[in-house]
Design an enzyme around this catalytic site. Structure first.
Site, short mmCIF file in Angstrom:
data_model
loop_
_atom_site.label_atom_id
_atom_site.label_comp_id
_atom_site.label_asym_id
_atom_site.label_seq_id
_atom_site.Cartn_x
_atom_site.Cartn_y
_atom_site.Cartn_z
N HIS A 16 -9.59 12.77 8.44
CA HIS A 16 -10.53 11.94 7.69
C HIS A 16 -11.29 11.02 8.65
O HIS A 16 -10.94 10.91 9.82
CB HIS A 16 -9.78 11.11 6.65
CG HIS A 16 -9.23 11.91 5.53
ND1 HIS A 16 -7.89 12.03 5.27
CD2 HIS A 16 -9.84 12.69 4.60
CE1 HIS A 16 -7.69 12.81 4.23
NE2 HIS A 16 -8.86 13.24 3.81
N SER B 169 -7.84 11.33 -6.31
CA SER B 169 -8.67 10.96 -5.17
C SER B 169 -10.00 10.39 -5.65
O SER B 169 -10.51 10.78 -6.70
CB SER B 169 -8.92 12.21 -4.34
OG SER B 169 -10.02 12.02 -3.50
N SER B 170 -10.58 9.51 -4.83
CA SER B 170 -11.89 8.96 -5.20
C SER B 170 -12.97 10.04 -5.19
O SER B 170 -14.05 9.85 -5.77
CB SER B 170 -12.28 7.81 -4.26
OG SER B 170 -12.26 8.24 -2.93
N CYS B 171 -12.68 11.20 -4.54
CA CYS B 171 -13.64 12.34 -4.57
C CYS B 171 -13.83 12.87 -5.99
O CYS B 171 -14.78 13.61 -6.24
CB CYS B 171 -13.12 13.53 -3.77
SG CYS B 171 -12.85 13.20 -2.07
N LYS C 121 -7.93 18.09 -8.30
CA LYS C 121 -7.33 16.76 -8.52
C LYS C 121 -7.60 16.27 -9.94
O LYS C 121 -6.73 15.66 -10.57
CB LYS C 121 -7.89 15.77 -7.49
CG LYS C 121 -7.37 16.00 -6.09
CD LYS C 121 -5.97 15.46 -5.98
CE LYS C 121 -5.25 15.91 -4.75
NZ LYS C 121 -3.82 15.59 -4.80
N TYR D 128 -11.67 20.60 -4.19
CA TYR D 128 -10.56 19.63 -4.09
C TYR D 128 -10.62 18.66 -5.28
O TYR D 128 -9.63 18.40 -5.94
CB TYR D 128 -10.71 18.89 -2.76
CG TYR D 128 -9.78 17.73 -2.53
CD1 TYR D 128 -8.44 17.94 -2.22
CD2 TYR D 128 -10.25 16.42 -2.57
CE1 TYR D 128 -7.59 16.87 -1.97
CE2 TYR D 128 -9.42 15.35 -2.32
CZ TYR D 128 -8.08 15.57 -2.02
OH TYR D 128 -7.25 14.50 -1.77
N1 LIG Z 1 -5.24 10.51 2.61
C1 LIG Z 1 -6.02 9.97 1.69
O1 LIG Z 1 -6.98 9.24 1.99
C2 LIG Z 1 -5.76 10.22 0.23
C3 LIG Z 1 -6.47 9.46 -0.70
C4 LIG Z 1 -6.23 9.70 -2.05
C5 LIG Z 1 -5.32 10.66 -2.45
N2 LIG Z 1 -4.66 11.39 -1.53
C6 LIG Z 1 -3.70 12.39 -2.00
O2 LIG Z 1 -2.39 11.95 -1.70
C7 LIG Z 1 -1.57 13.05 -1.35
C8 LIG Z 1 -1.01 12.83 0.05
O3 LIG Z 1 -2.09 12.73 0.98
P1 LIG Z 1 -1.82 12.54 2.54
O4 LIG Z 1 -3.06 12.02 3.13
O5 LIG Z 1 -0.54 11.83 2.76
O6 LIG Z 1 -1.69 14.06 3.00
P2 LIG Z 1 -1.07 14.66 4.34
O7 LIG Z 1 -0.85 13.60 5.35
O8 LIG Z 1 -1.92 15.84 4.69
O9 LIG Z 1 0.36 15.18 3.86
C9 LIG Z 1 0.45 16.23 2.95
C10 LIG Z 1 1.91 16.61 2.82
O10 LIG Z 1 2.00 17.71 1.91
C11 LIG Z 1 2.80 18.74 2.51
N3 LIG Z 1 2.39 20.03 1.94
C12 LIG Z 1 1.16 20.60 2.00
N4 LIG Z 1 1.17 21.79 1.36
C13 LIG Z 1 2.44 21.96 0.88
C14 LIG Z 1 3.08 22.97 0.14
N5 LIG Z 1 2.42 24.08 -0.27
N6 LIG Z 1 4.38 22.82 -0.17
C15 LIG Z 1 5.08 21.72 0.24
N7 LIG Z 1 4.52 20.72 0.93
C16 LIG Z 1 3.21 20.83 1.25
C17 LIG Z 1 2.51 18.60 4.00
O11 LIG Z 1 3.49 19.25 4.77
P3 LIG Z 1 3.00 20.07 6.09
O12 LIG Z 1 2.21 19.10 6.90
O13 LIG Z 1 4.27 20.50 6.72
O14 LIG Z 1 2.14 21.19 5.58
C18 LIG Z 1 2.56 17.07 4.13
O15 LIG Z 1 3.90 16.62 4.17
C19 LIG Z 1 -2.46 14.29 -1.47
O16 LIG Z 1 -2.27 14.87 -2.74
C20 LIG Z 1 -3.86 13.75 -1.37
O17 LIG Z 1 -4.75 14.55 -2.07
C21 LIG Z 1 -4.83 11.17 -0.18
#
Ligand SMILES: NC(=O)c1ccc[n+]([C@@H]2O[C@H](COP(=O)([O-])OP(=O)(O)OC[C@H]3O[C@@H](n4cnc5c(N)ncnc54)[C@H](OP(=O)(O)O)[C@@H]3O)[C@@H](O)[C@H]2O)c1
Length: 317
Positions: A182, A109-111, A142, A138
Site C-alpha cells: 500500500h 475497506s474504505s474502497c 468486501k 476487491y
Molecule cells: N491494510 C489495510 O489498510 C486494510 C484496511 C481495511 C481493511 N483491511 C482488511 O483487513 C484484513 C487484513 O488486512 P491486512 O492488511 O492485515 O492484510 P495482510 O497483511 O495482507 O494479511 C493477510 C493475512 O491473510 C492471510 N491469508 C491470505 N489468504 C489466505 C487464505 N486463503 N487462507 C488463509 N489465510 C490467508 C495471509 O497469510 P499469508 O501471508 O501467509 O498468505 C495473512 O496472514 C483484510 O481482509 C483486508 O481486506 C485492510
C-alpha cells in the site's frame, strides 16, 4: 473483561492487522488463542474451514485474513481478489454461524465506498454508487462480506457478526514489497532507499494530489477490542474506524522524508494511477460509543520506520 477465557481464533495472524490483534489480545490477558497459518488452513477451502470450526469451535473470530494489495496488484488480479475474498468471507461466516461463534469481526475497506462519495464518508453511503474502478473486484467482495454479516444478524436474530471498516492501516509488519504494498509502506521504502543510495531525487507514483486517511494498526486492534466489550445492534453496523483527518500523498511524502531524514527532491510520476481522489471516513458512530485513537500519524510513522529499519528491510524483496 468479557470473553477473557473464550476461545478466540485470529485468522490471518501473520498479516498487518491480524498480528496486531493477536499481540493486543495477549497483552490484555486473553490466553485461549487459536491461530492457523495460510499453509495450515486455506480459508478458500470450505471443507477444511468447516472441519477446523467443527473441531476447535472458536467462540470469537477475528477474520483478518484476506487477499490484499496495492493499486497495481488489484488492477492486475481482479479475478483472484474477487474470488478469494468472497470465498474466505463466506466460508468463515457460515462456519461461525453453524458452530455457534458468539462474535465474528469482519474487515471491510474504505474502497467499498462510491468513488464520488461525499466526504467524510458515512456508513449510510455504502451501496449508493460505484466504487473506484482500479479496486472494484476487491470492493465488491468486501461489500458482499459486510452485507453477509448484516444478513446473518438479521435472519438469526442476534448480533454476532460485526463488520468494521478501517481506513488505510499502517504499522509494523506492513508489506513493504514495492509491487504489492500500500501507499504508505511504499513511500517509506522508496524514500529510505533514496536516502541510503544518496539519490538526489525520489520518484513516487501518481500526482501526489489524492487525499488519504491513515490509521495506526494498533488503534484498529484497540477499536475492535473496544467493540468486543459492547453489545451492538444491527442498526449501528457496519462501523467505520478512522481518525477524522486526511492529508495529500504529497504531504505524506514530505512527512515520511522528514522522519527518514531525506532531504532530496520528491517528484511525482503522473502517468501512474491515482485511485480515488479522496477517502476520509466519518468515524462518528465509533466515537459516539466512546472510542478515541491513541497514536498520532507522527508517532505511528516513527514506530513504522523504526520497525522497517530494524526488522522489515531484511525481509523485503
Ligand atoms: N491494510 C489495510 O489498510 C486494510 C484496511 C481495511 C481493511 N483491511 C482488511 O483487513 C484484513 C487484513 O488486512 P491486512 O492488511 O492485515 O492484510 P495482510 O497483511 O495482507 O494479511 C493477510 C493475512 O491473510 C492471510 N491469508 C491470505 N489468504 C489466505 C487464505 N486463503 N487462507 C488463509 N489465510 C490467508 C495471509 O497469510 P499469508 O501471508 O501467509 O498468505 C495473512 O496472514 C483484510 O481482509 C483486508 O481486506 C485492510
Amino acid at each position: 473483561m468479557r470473553y477473557r477465557d473464550a476461545k478466540i481464533y485470529v485468522a490471518g495472524h501473520t498479516g498487518l492487522i491480524g498480528s496486531s490483534i493477536l499481540r493486543n489480545l495477549k497483552e490484555r490477558g486473553f490466553r485461549n488463542l487459536v491461530t492457523k497459518s495460510h499453509v495450515e488452513l486455506d480459508l478458500c477451502n470450505q471443507a477444511d474451514v468447516r472441519a477446523f470450526f467443527r473441531q476447535d469451535k472458536p467462540e470469537i473470530v477475528f477474520m483478518c485474513a484476506g487477499r490484499v494489495g496495492g493499486i497495481i496488484e488489484n488492477r492486475d488480479h481482479p479475478a483472484e481478489f474477487m474470488a478469494q475474498n468472497l470465498a474466505m468471507a463466506f466460508h468463515t461466516i457460515e462456519a461461525s454461524q453453524h458452530y455457534g461463534a458468539k462474535k465474528y469481526f469482519f474487515f471491510g475497506s474504505s474502497c467499498m465506498y462510491p468513488r464520488q462519495c461525499p466526504q467524510p464518508m458515512v456508513e449510510e453511503a455504502l451501496l449508493t454508487g460505484k466504487p473506484e474502478a482500479t479496486s472494484l473486484s476487491y470492493a465488491v467482495a468486501k461489500l458482499a462480506g459486510v452485507s453477509m454479516c448484516l444478513a446473518f444478524n438479521e435472519q438469526y436474530g442476534d448480533c454476532s457478526f460485526i463488520p468494521v471498516i478501517p481506513n488505510n492501516a499502517y504499522g509494523p509488519r506492513d508489506n513493504f514489497d514495492l509491487t504489492s504494498s500500500h501507499v504508505l509502506a511504499a513511500l517509506v521504502r522508496k524514500i529510505h532507499e533514496a536516502k541510503k543510495s544518496k539519490s538526489p531525487k525520489v520518484v513516487l507514483w501518481g500526482t501526489g494530489k489524492p487525499r488519504r486517511e491513515f490509521v495506526f494498526v494498533d488503534d484498529i486492534a484497540d477499536a475492535c477490542l473496544f467493540l468486543l466489550e459492547r453489545q451492538l445492534a444491527n442498526d449501528i453496523l457496519p462501523i467505520n474506524i478512522g481518525v477524522g483527518e486526511d492529508l495529500s500523498i504529497a504531504e505524506l511524502a514530505a512527512k515520511v522524508a522528514q522522519g527518514v531524514g531525506y532531504s532530496g527532491e520528491i517528484e511525482f510520476d503522473s502517468s501512474k494511477p491515482d485511485g480515488a481522489p479522496r477517502k476520509l471516513l466519518d468515524a462518528s458512530r465509533l466515537h459516539r460509543l466512546g472510542w478515541q485513537q491513541k497514536v498520532s500519524l507522527q508517532q505511528g510513522l516513527k514506530i513504522t520506520y523504526d520497525w522497517y529499519v530494524n526488522e522489515g528491510e531484511k525481509h523485503s524483496g
